[in-house]
Design a protein around this motif. Structure first.
Motif, PDB file in Angstrom:
ATOM      1  N   UNK A   1       0.844  -1.195   0.000  1.00 45.42           N
ATOM      2  CA  UNK A   1       0.000   0.000   0.000  1.00 45.42           C
ATOM      3  C   UNK A   1       0.882   1.248   0.000  1.00 45.42           C
ATOM      4  N   UNK A   2       0.276   2.382  -0.300  1.00 42.62           N
ATOM      5  CA  UNK A   2       1.017   3.615  -0.553  1.00 42.62           C
ATOM      6  C   UNK A   2       2.001   4.028   0.522  1.00 42.62           C
ATOM      7  N   UNK A   3       1.547   4.089   1.767  1.00 40.29           N
ATOM      8  CA  UNK A   3       2.436   4.576   2.825  1.00 40.29           C
ATOM      9  C   UNK A   3       3.631   3.644   3.012  1.00 40.29           C
ATOM     10  N   UNK A   4       3.394   2.341   2.967  1.00 38.18           N
ATOM     11  CA  UNK A   4       4.495   1.380   3.098  1.00 38.18           C
ATOM     12  C   UNK A   4       5.452   1.525   1.916  1.00 38.18           C
ATOM     13  N   UNK A   5       4.910   1.778   0.730  1.00 43.42           N
ATOM     14  CA  UNK A   5       5.757   1.990  -0.443  1.00 43.42           C
ATOM     15  C   UNK A   5       6.649   3.213  -0.249  1.00 43.42           C
ATOM     16  N   UNK A   6       6.083   4.281   0.300  1.00 46.26           N
ATOM     17  CA  UNK A   6       6.889   5.472   0.601  1.00 46.26           C
ATOM     18  C   UNK A   6       8.079   5.114   1.482  1.00 46.26           C
ATOM     19  N   UNK A   7       7.826   4.314   2.513  1.00 50.84           N
ATOM     20  CA  UNK A   7       8.891   3.925   3.436  1.00 50.84           C
ATOM     21  C   UNK A   7       9.949   3.068   2.755  1.00 50.84           C
ATOM     22  N   UNK A   8       9.515   2.113   1.939  1.00 48.13           N
ATOM     23  CA  UNK A   8      10.463   1.250   1.225  1.00 48.13           C
ATOM     24  C   UNK A   8      11.328   2.092   0.286  1.00 48.13           C
ATOM     25  N   UNK A   9      10.695   2.959  -0.473  1.00 45.94           N
ATOM     26  CA  UNK A   9      11.439   3.800  -1.406  1.00 45.94           C
ATOM     27  C   UNK A   9      12.452   4.676  -0.667  1.00 45.94           C
ATOM     28  N   UNK A  10      12.032   5.254   0.437  1.00 46.01           N
ATOM     29  CA  UNK A  10      12.941   6.115   1.194  1.00 46.01           C
ATOM     30  C   UNK A  10      14.141   5.324   1.726  1.00 46.01           C
ATOM     31  N   UNK A  11      13.877   4.135   2.258  1.00 50.44           N
ATOM     32  CA  UNK A  11      14.977   3.295   2.767  1.00 50.44           C
ATOM     33  C   UNK A  11      15.964   2.922   1.667  1.00 50.44           C
ATOM     34  N   UNK A  12      15.464   2.836   0.454  1.00 49.70           N
ATOM     35  CA  UNK A  12      16.319   2.427  -0.668  1.00 49.70           C
ATOM     36  C   UNK A  12      16.901   3.615  -1.427  1.00 49.70           C
ATOM     37  N   UNK A  13      16.723   4.832  -0.887  1.00 49.02           N
ATOM     38  CA  UNK A  13      17.365   6.004  -1.477  1.00 49.02           C
ATOM     39  C   UNK A  13      16.517   6.809  -2.441  1.00 49.02           C
ATOM     40  N   UNK A  14      15.220   6.536  -2.496  1.00 45.94           N
ATOM     41  CA  UNK A  14      14.317   7.281  -3.375  1.00 45.94           C
ATOM     42  C   UNK A  14      13.376   8.107  -2.507  1.00 45.94           C
ATOM     43  N   UNK A  15      13.800   9.297  -2.140  1.00 48.64           N
ATOM     44  CA  UNK A  15      12.954  10.170  -1.327  1.00 48.64           C
ATOM     45  C   UNK A  15      11.834  10.719  -2.212  1.00 48.64           C
ATOM     46  N   UNK A  16      10.600  10.350  -1.873  1.00 45.52           N
ATOM     47  CA  UNK A  16       9.431  10.762  -2.647  1.00 45.52           C
ATOM     48  C   UNK A  16       8.406  11.333  -1.683  1.00 45.52           C
ATOM     49  N   UNK A  17       7.817  12.430  -2.063  1.00 44.21           N
ATOM     50  CA  UNK A  17       6.767  13.051  -1.273  1.00 44.21           C
ATOM     51  C   UNK A  17       5.441  12.339  -1.547  1.00 44.21           C
ATOM     52  N   UNK A  18       4.620  12.196  -0.526  1.00 47.76           N
ATOM     53  CA  UNK A  18       3.309  11.548  -0.688  1.00 47.76           C
ATOM     54  C   UNK A  18       2.472  12.254  -1.748  1.00 47.76           C
ATOM     55  N   UNK A  19       2.579  13.572  -1.827  1.00 50.55           N
ATOM     56  CA  UNK A  19       1.812  14.335  -2.820  1.00 50.55           C
ATOM     57  C   UNK A  19       2.274  14.049  -4.243  1.00 50.55           C
TER      58      UNK A  19
END
Length: 110
Positions: free
Chosen positions: A31-49
């Motif tokens: 789901x979206x929020x978990x995807x945000x966390x995975x991406x951030x941990x892997x070096x892809x800082x993405x804003x929810x917006x």
């Protein structure tokens, strides 16, 4: 160096990489929020917006499929890379490797 100009160009450079990263990560449903966390941990800082409209766009393009999970107290929409999305991810990843090689060649010329 103009920091604002650099930030603008870095944002443009990263924009396309987030599409490929999502298609790769979502080979396993999430789901979206978990995807945000995975991406951030892997070096892809993405804003929810940025991420949520991207997920909707990729779904509309047929590259992602989604379903609601209502088993928990809070319903969550889970996304998964579709078959077409998997093919697209493969093509984009191959192109990325080619670009990486090309950039490495240019770097050697500097």
């Amino acid at each position: 160096m103009d920091e604002e100009l650099l930030a603008t160009h870095l944002q443009e450079l990263r924009r396309g990489t987030v599409v490929l990263a999502c298609l790769l990560v979502l080979r396993e449903a999430n789901y979206g929020y978990a995807l945000l966390e995975v991406l951030e941990r892997r070096g892809f800082a993405v804003d929810a917006n940025t991420l949520y409209p991207l997920l909707r766009r990729l779904e509309k393009q047929g590259l992602l499929v989604s379903e609601w999970n209502t088993d928990e107290s809070r319903p969550r929409k889970f996304y998964r890379t579709s078959e077409a999305g998997g093919v697209m991810a493969g093509e984009l990843a191959r192109d990325w490797v080619g670009l990486d090689l090309a950039f490495r060649g240019l770097k050697g010329e500097l």
